[in-house]
Write a protein that holds these residues in place. Structure first.
Motif, PDB file in Angstrom:
ATOM      1  N   THR A   2     -22.797  -1.957   5.953  1.00  0.00           N
ATOM      2  CA  THR A   2     -23.194  -1.029   7.015  1.00  0.00           C
ATOM      3  C   THR A   2     -22.136   0.046   7.200  1.00  0.00           C
ATOM      4  O   THR A   2     -20.941  -0.183   7.005  1.00  0.00           O
ATOM      5  CB  THR A   2     -23.385  -1.790   8.340  1.00  0.00           C
ATOM      6  N   GLU A   3     -22.625   1.219   7.597  1.00  0.00           N
ATOM      7  CA  GLU A   3     -21.701   2.340   7.827  1.00  0.00           C
ATOM      8  C   GLU A   3     -21.304   2.370   9.292  1.00  0.00           C
ATOM      9  O   GLU A   3     -22.078   2.004  10.165  1.00  0.00           O
ATOM     10  CB  GLU A   3     -22.372   3.664   7.486  1.00  0.00           C
ATOM     11  N   SER A   4     -20.123   2.800   9.545  1.00  0.00           N
ATOM     12  CA  SER A   4     -19.694   2.941  10.929  1.00  0.00           C
ATOM     13  C   SER A   4     -20.238   4.270  11.489  1.00  0.00           C
ATOM     14  O   SER A   4     -20.691   5.143  10.761  1.00  0.00           O
ATOM     15  CB  SER A   4     -18.167   2.918  11.027  1.00  0.00           C
ATOM     16  N   ALA A   5     -20.155   4.417  12.789  1.00  0.00           N
ATOM     17  CA  ALA A   5     -20.649   5.629  13.452  1.00  0.00           C
ATOM     18  C   ALA A   5     -19.857   6.856  13.031  1.00  0.00           C
ATOM     19  O   ALA A   5     -20.407   7.953  12.908  1.00  0.00           O
ATOM     20  CB  ALA A   5     -20.588   5.456  14.962  1.00  0.00           C
ATOM     21  N   ALA A   6     -18.573   6.710  12.758  1.00  0.00           N
ATOM     22  CA  ALA A   6     -17.748   7.844  12.335  1.00  0.00           C
ATOM     23  C   ALA A   6     -18.175   8.333  10.959  1.00  0.00           C
ATOM     24  O   ALA A   6     -18.190   9.535  10.690  1.00  0.00           O
ATOM     25  CB  ALA A   6     -16.279   7.445  12.336  1.00  0.00           C
ATOM     26  N   ASP A   7     -18.548   7.414  10.072  1.00  0.00           N
ATOM     27  CA  ASP A   7     -18.983   7.812   8.737  1.00  0.00           C
ATOM     28  C   ASP A   7     -20.330   8.530   8.774  1.00  0.00           C
ATOM     29  O   ASP A   7     -20.554   9.481   8.037  1.00  0.00           O
ATOM     30  CB  ASP A   7     -19.081   6.591   7.823  1.00  0.00           C
ATOM     31  N   ARG A   8     -21.212   8.087   9.642  1.00  0.00           N
ATOM     32  CA  ARG A   8     -22.531   8.720   9.739  1.00  0.00           C
ATOM     33  C   ARG A   8     -22.431  10.133  10.274  1.00  0.00           C
ATOM     34  O   ARG A   8     -23.117  11.041   9.821  1.00  0.00           O
ATOM     35  CB  ARG A   8     -23.450   7.898  10.633  1.00  0.00           C
ATOM     36  N   SER A   9     -21.579  10.376  11.278  1.00  0.00           N
ATOM     37  CA  SER A   9     -21.475  11.705  11.869  1.00  0.00           C
ATOM     38  C   SER A   9     -20.788  12.688  10.924  1.00  0.00           C
ATOM     39  O   SER A   9     -20.981  13.886  11.017  1.00  0.00           O
ATOM     40  CB  SER A   9     -20.730  11.647  13.199  1.00  0.00           C
ATOM     41  N   ARG A  10     -19.999  12.171   9.994  1.00  0.00           N
ATOM     42  CA  ARG A  10     -19.293  13.040   9.066  1.00  0.00           C
ATOM     43  C   ARG A  10     -20.270  13.688   8.082  1.00  0.00           C
ATOM     44  O   ARG A  10     -20.098  14.832   7.678  1.00  0.00           O
ATOM     45  CB  ARG A  10     -18.246  12.232   8.322  1.00  0.00           C
ATOM     46  N   PHE A  11     -21.294  12.986   7.694  1.00  0.00           N
ATOM     47  CA  PHE A  11     -22.255  13.487   6.721  1.00  0.00           C
ATOM     48  C   PHE A  11     -23.517  14.057   7.361  1.00  0.00           C
ATOM     49  O   PHE A  11     -24.457  14.391   6.665  1.00  0.00           O
ATOM     50  CB  PHE A  11     -22.641  12.375   5.745  1.00  0.00           C
ATOM     51  N   ARG A  12     -23.521  14.160   8.629  1.00  0.00           N
ATOM     52  CA  ARG A  12     -24.714  14.609   9.330  1.00  0.00           C
ATOM     53  C   ARG A  12     -24.855  16.121   9.202  1.00  0.00           C
ATOM     54  O   ARG A  12     -23.896  16.862   9.412  1.00  0.00           O
ATOM     55  CB  ARG A  12     -24.603  14.221  10.802  1.00  0.00           C
ATOM     56  N   ARG A  13     -26.058  16.601   8.895  1.00  0.00           N
ATOM     57  CA  ARG A  13     -26.315  18.036   8.735  1.00  0.00           C
ATOM     58  C   ARG A  13     -26.766  18.640  10.055  1.00  0.00           C
ATOM     59  O   ARG A  13     -27.411  17.980  10.869  1.00  0.00           O
ATOM     60  CB  ARG A  13     -27.411  18.257   7.697  1.00  0.00           C
ATOM     61  N   VAL A  14     -26.439  19.909  10.232  1.00  0.00           N
ATOM     62  CA  VAL A  14     -26.855  20.634  11.431  1.00  0.00           C
ATOM     63  C   VAL A  14     -28.313  21.049  11.243  1.00  0.00           C
ATOM     64  O   VAL A  14     -28.723  21.467  10.160  1.00  0.00           O
ATOM     65  CB  VAL A  14     -25.957  21.871  11.645  1.00  0.00           C
TER      66      VAL A  14
END
Length: 93
Positions: A2-14
């Motif tokens: 599982t990915e942490s919340a910090a990893d998910r927000s890093r790759f999140r597109r605008v």
């Protein structure tokens, strides 16, 4: 894994609409500044034209010609040749 919340927000597109709102707001602000500058230039040019058109004589005020009105020429209405009497009103008895 599982990915942490910090990893998910890093790759999140605008979202594309967010970029569109930013661009539209910037263009609107630039257009407003351009309109204000154009109105100011127009007003200063008009003031310069009016200042150049004023007479520089001996302080005498400028006299303008009276405005002419466009009216149709007056036509004479001929009077009737003979007066026609009005019909008598019928009165019920």
């Amino acid at each position: 894994m599982t990915e942490s919340a910090a990893d998910r927000s890093r790759f999140r597109r605008v979202h594309p609409a967010r970029n569109a709102r930013v661009i539209t707001g910037a263009l609107s602000a630039m257009a407003l500044m351009g309109m204000v500058a154009g109105f100011q230039l127009s007003a200063s040019a008009q003031a310069a034209d009016l200042a150049a058109a004023k007479p520089t004589g001996a302080g005498a005020p400028a006299v303008s010609a009276p405005a002419r009105t466009l009216e149709a020429p007056a036509t004479a209405v001929p009077a009737p040749a003979t007066a026609v009497p009005a019909p008598a009103a019928a009165v019920p008895a």
